[in-house]
Design a protein around this motif. Structure first.
Motif, mmCIF file in Angstrom:
data_model
loop_
_atom_site.group_PDB
_atom_site.id
_atom_site.type_symbol
_atom_site.label_atom_id
_atom_site.label_comp_id
_atom_site.label_asym_id
_atom_site.label_seq_id
_atom_site.Cartn_x
_atom_site.Cartn_y
_atom_site.Cartn_z
ATOM 1 N N MET A 105 0.696 -1.281 0.165
ATOM 2 C CA MET A 105 0.072 0.156 -0.147
ATOM 3 C C MET A 105 0.848 1.222 0.057
ATOM 4 S SD MET A 105 -2.874 1.203 2.637
ATOM 5 C CE MET A 105 -4.081 -0.067 2.446
ATOM 6 N N GLU B 262 -8.601 5.935 2.237
ATOM 7 C CA GLU B 262 -7.918 4.809 1.403
ATOM 8 C C GLU B 262 -8.822 4.506 0.425
ATOM 9 O OE1 GLU B 262 -7.593 1.017 3.727
ATOM 10 O OE2 GLU B 262 -6.423 2.221 5.322
ATOM 11 N N ILE C 208 -8.047 3.332 -4.420
ATOM 12 C CA ILE C 208 -7.246 2.752 -5.600
ATOM 13 C C ILE C 208 -7.224 3.991 -6.469
ATOM 14 C CG2 ILE C 208 -7.164 0.911 -7.358
ATOM 15 C CD1 ILE C 208 -8.738 -0.722 -5.192
ATOM 16 N N GLU D 184 -3.406 1.295 -7.855
ATOM 17 C CA GLU D 184 -2.470 0.929 -6.866
ATOM 18 C C GLU D 184 -3.344 1.326 -5.322
ATOM 19 O OE1 GLU D 184 1.894 1.976 -5.114
ATOM 20 O OE2 GLU D 184 1.191 3.227 -6.936
ATOM 21 N N ARG D 185 -3.479 0.548 -4.440
ATOM 22 C CA ARG D 185 -4.137 1.168 -3.239
ATOM 23 C C ARG D 185 -3.086 2.022 -2.603
ATOM 24 N NH1 ARG D 185 -8.011 -0.914 -1.131
ATOM 25 N NH2 ARG D 185 -8.041 -0.649 1.209
ATOM 26 N N CYS D 186 -3.793 3.030 -2.165
ATOM 27 C CA CYS D 186 -3.304 4.215 -1.209
ATOM 28 C C CYS D 186 -3.855 4.359 0.083
ATOM 29 C CB CYS D 186 -3.395 5.447 -2.225
ATOM 30 S SG CYS D 186 -2.696 5.081 -3.955
ATOM 31 N N ARG D 187 -3.100 4.931 0.789
ATOM 32 C CA ARG D 187 -3.816 5.547 2.023
ATOM 33 C C ARG D 187 -3.188 6.916 2.096
ATOM 34 N NH1 ARG D 187 -3.146 2.802 7.711
ATOM 35 N NH2 ARG D 187 -5.151 1.864 6.759
#
Length: 144
Positions: free
Chosen positions: A1, A74, A76, A80-83
């Motif tokens: 992440m 949070e 995508i 890509e998964r993002c926080r």
């Protein structure tokens, strides 16, 4: 992440706020609205990042930011998964400032700029990020 820390610059002119129109990838991508802003650099204070981003992206020298809060999102983005931890700041557009129709990011990307009232944000049909920002801006407007 992917983990990011950002400062957003909610710049007010009369009853409108400045937003960039972005896309989450190559066409046909989803368009969305987000205020100008960007990454907080290592060791940088969030308010200083807002000042730097406004100067780099818009050519506006703004130091009188009002802190509106922090939001963690949070999502995508481009697969890509993002926080993101987003520090939200607001300021009036300086009277001598001149904002163009586009902004250029440090990576060279160019995005159109548009001014919206909070009612227009809610009615435009595009997602506004971070989620809940129109309500934050409504509270800001009501307190000024």
């Amino acid at each position: 992440m992917k983990i990011r820390h950002k400062a957003l610059c909610c710049i007010r002119r009369a009853d409108t706020f400045l937003f960039t129109v972005r896309h989450d990838g190559e066409p046909p991508a989803t368009a969305f609205l987000i205020p100008p802003g960007g990454m907080i650099e290592s060791g940088e204070e969030p308010g200083d990042a807002a000042t730097r981003e406004a100067l780099e992206e818009l050519g506006c020298d703004i130091h009188a930011w009002e802190f509106l809060g922090v939001q963690v999102d949070e999502f995508i983005f481009r697969g890509e998964r993002c926080r993101e931890t987003v520090h939200i700041f607001a300021s009036a557009l300086p009277p001598d400032a001149c904002i163009g129709s586009h902004m250029r990011e440090s990576n060279g990307d160019v995005h159109p700029l548009r001014w919206f009232t909070t009612d227009q944000l809610e009615a435009c049909g595009l997602p506004v990020y971070p989620l809940g920002l129109p309500e934050v801006l409504n509270r800001y407007v009501a307190s000024h």
